[in-house]
Design a protein around this motif. Structure first.
Motif, PDB file in Angstrom:
ATOM      1  N   LEU A  92      52.708 -29.909  45.233  1.00 38.06           N
ATOM      2  CA  LEU A  92      54.078 -29.957  44.721  1.00 38.06           C
ATOM      3  C   LEU A  92      54.447 -31.327  44.158  1.00 38.06           C
ATOM      4  CD1 LEU A  92      56.009 -27.915  47.436  1.00 38.06           C
ATOM      5  CD2 LEU A  92      55.478 -27.209  45.104  1.00 38.06           C
ATOM      6  N   HIS A  93      54.156 -32.378  44.923  1.00 39.97           N
ATOM      7  CA  HIS A  93      54.699 -33.697  44.580  1.00 39.97           C
ATOM      8  C   HIS A  93      53.813 -34.527  43.650  1.00 39.97           C
ATOM      9  CE1 HIS A  93      56.838 -32.526  48.278  1.00 39.97           C
ATOM     10  NE2 HIS A  93      57.851 -33.119  47.691  1.00 39.97           N
ATOM     11  N   LEU A  94      52.518 -34.227  43.621  1.00 42.81           N
ATOM     12  CA  LEU A  94      51.629 -34.996  42.737  1.00 42.81           C
ATOM     13  C   LEU A  94      51.208 -34.212  41.503  1.00 42.81           C
ATOM     14  CD1 LEU A  94      49.302 -36.822  45.308  1.00 42.81           C
ATOM     15  CD2 LEU A  94      51.517 -37.522  44.388  1.00 42.81           C
ATOM     16  N   LEU A  95      51.482 -32.903  41.491  1.00 48.27           N
ATOM     17  CA  LEU A  95      51.065 -32.089  40.344  1.00 48.27           C
ATOM     18  C   LEU A  95      52.218 -31.307  39.725  1.00 48.27           C
ATOM     19  CD1 LEU A  95      47.689 -30.763  41.820  1.00 48.27           C
ATOM     20  CD2 LEU A  95      47.952 -32.424  39.974  1.00 48.27           C
ATOM     21  N   VAL A  96      52.815 -30.383  40.475  1.00 46.78           N
ATOM     22  CA  VAL A  96      53.794 -29.458  39.894  1.00 46.78           C
ATOM     23  C   VAL A  96      55.076 -30.157  39.446  1.00 46.78           C
ATOM     24  CG1 VAL A  96      55.233 -27.434  40.339  1.00 46.78           C
ATOM     25  CG2 VAL A  96      52.888 -27.496  41.174  1.00 46.78           C
TER      26      VAL A  96
ATOM     27  N   ILE B 139      53.632 -20.617  42.821  1.00 45.33           N
ATOM     28  CA  ILE B 139      53.444 -21.794  41.966  1.00 45.33           C
ATOM     29  C   ILE B 139      53.480 -21.388  40.499  1.00 45.33           C
ATOM     30  CG2 ILE B 139      51.748 -23.519  41.211  1.00 45.33           C
ATOM     31  CD1 ILE B 139      53.173 -24.372  43.720  1.00 45.33           C
ATOM     32  N   VAL B 140      52.837 -20.271  40.169  1.00 45.52           N
ATOM     33  CA  VAL B 140      52.848 -19.773  38.776  1.00 45.52           C
ATOM     34  C   VAL B 140      54.277 -19.440  38.348  1.00 45.52           C
ATOM     35  CG1 VAL B 140      52.122 -17.880  37.264  1.00 45.52           C
ATOM     36  CG2 VAL B 140      50.481 -18.933  38.825  1.00 45.52           C
ATOM     37  N   ILE B 141      55.025 -18.789  39.236  1.00 41.24           N
ATOM     38  CA  ILE B 141      56.424 -18.452  38.927  1.00 41.24           C
ATOM     39  C   ILE B 141      57.233 -19.722  38.707  1.00 41.24           C
ATOM     40  CG2 ILE B 141      58.552 -17.460  39.864  1.00 41.24           C
ATOM     41  CD1 ILE B 141      56.776 -15.410  41.323  1.00 41.24           C
TER      42      ILE B 141
ATOM     43  N   LEU C 172      63.035 -20.727  45.948  1.00 39.84           N
ATOM     44  CA  LEU C 172      61.608 -20.480  45.755  1.00 39.84           C
ATOM     45  C   LEU C 172      60.763 -21.568  46.421  1.00 39.84           C
ATOM     46  CD1 LEU C 172      59.298 -18.833  44.499  1.00 39.84           C
ATOM     47  CD2 LEU C 172      59.562 -20.214  42.416  1.00 39.84           C
ATOM     48  N   THR C 173      61.178 -22.808  46.271  1.00 37.46           N
ATOM     49  CA  THR C 173      60.434 -23.904  46.900  1.00 37.46           C
ATOM     50  C   THR C 173      60.453 -23.776  48.420  1.00 37.46           C
ATOM     51  OG1 THR C 173      60.862 -25.410  45.051  1.00 37.46           O
ATOM     52  CG2 THR C 173      60.287 -26.416  47.160  1.00 37.46           C
TER      53      THR C 173
END
Length: 269
Positions: free
Chosen positions: A26-30, A87-89, A122-123
């Motif tokens: 979540l924090h380094l990519l998304v 994650i895709v959503i 969602l998160t």
């Protein structure tokens, strides 16, 4: 990050390796990818997020966001297929929010609902599921709703200094609709609703100490918010980038520390 710690605080038995992996995804990519893509679409040349003078976005930025999204989805499969689907959503919603062909952010209500669903409910759902030792998809509806209200009470404030830039880009935010003073009042109500929901949850489970912790850590945020609002009532130009970022960092830090403290109390208190 506050929603991450908030969701973890609701989980009874945490799988630590998965919790670390979910945090990294979540924090380094998304999240960085989402912000990067938004900047690429917006072509920001004024203050945005935590950057007062952003560099011009390039094609390379777009490709980096795509690579980060692909890596995030692949790593998510090591958590679960449900987590990867979430994650895709999240990525799709964030792209629809920014993509100029659709641009949900140009619609005040729809854009706002997209943000509080994506970054809030969602998160909370995917963090709770991914971190739980049993990978459950059964969780407190109050938690989901409170996460949405927490984001709902925070997000409009981040738009309050961008009226001119948004207007030039044909974007009408929910904050613009309410005005600067109205934004402060609306955000106050959303935070009160979130706190009311949390009080209801903690009281029903006889968990009074966590709620006291929340009140203690939220106190600096409330003090700053009220002082800033009183200044804006006298001079609306003080609803500016500097004060917004100070509020942003204070609220994020205090909220994260509150839920981290609650987690520590649950494990060691």
């Amino acid at each position: 990050m506050p929603v991450y710690w908030f969701a973890v605080s609701f989980v009874d038995t945490v799988n630590v390796p998965r919790a670390i992996l979910v945090f990294v995804i979540l924090h380094l990519l998304v999240y960085p990818s989402s912000n990067g893509y938004n900047s690429y679409m917006d072509r920001d040349d004024g203050s945005i997020g935590g950057i007062e003078k952003p560099p011009p976005p390039t094609k390379q930025l777009f490709f980096v966001t795509v690579v980060m999204d692909v890596v995030a989805v692949v790593l998510s499969l090591f958590v679960s297929s449900l987590f990867a689907s979430c994650i895709v959503i999240y990525i799709l919603c964030s792209r629809l929010y920014s993509y100029r062909g659709i641009r949900l952010k140009q619609y005040p209500l729809l854009g706002y609902l997209t943000v509080i669903f994506n970054q809030g409910a969602l998160t909370f759902f995917m963090v709770y599921h991914g971190v739980d030792s049993n990978l459950t998809n059964h969780m407190s509806f109050i938690g989901l709703l409170a996460a949405a209200f927490l984001i709902g009470g925070f997000y409009p404030i981040t738009q309050i200094y961008q009226y001119e830039a948004d207007a030039k880009d044909n974007i009408t935010t929910i904050s613009m609709k309410m005005g600067k003073k109205g934004t402060f009042i609306f955000c106050s109500l959303m935070y009160l609703l979130a706190l009311a929901l949390l009080w209801s949850y903690y009281r029903n489970h006889e968990l009074y100490k966590p709620f006291i912790v929340l009140l203690i850590f939220f106190s600096p945020v409330v003090v700053y918010f009220v002082q800033w609002f009183l200044k804006v009532l006298k001079n609306e130009t003080l609803a500016d980038y500097k004060h917004t970022m100070q509020m942003n960092w204070l609220a994020s830090t205090c909220t994260s520390l509150a839920f981290i403290t609650i987690i520590l109390l649950q494990k060691f208190g």
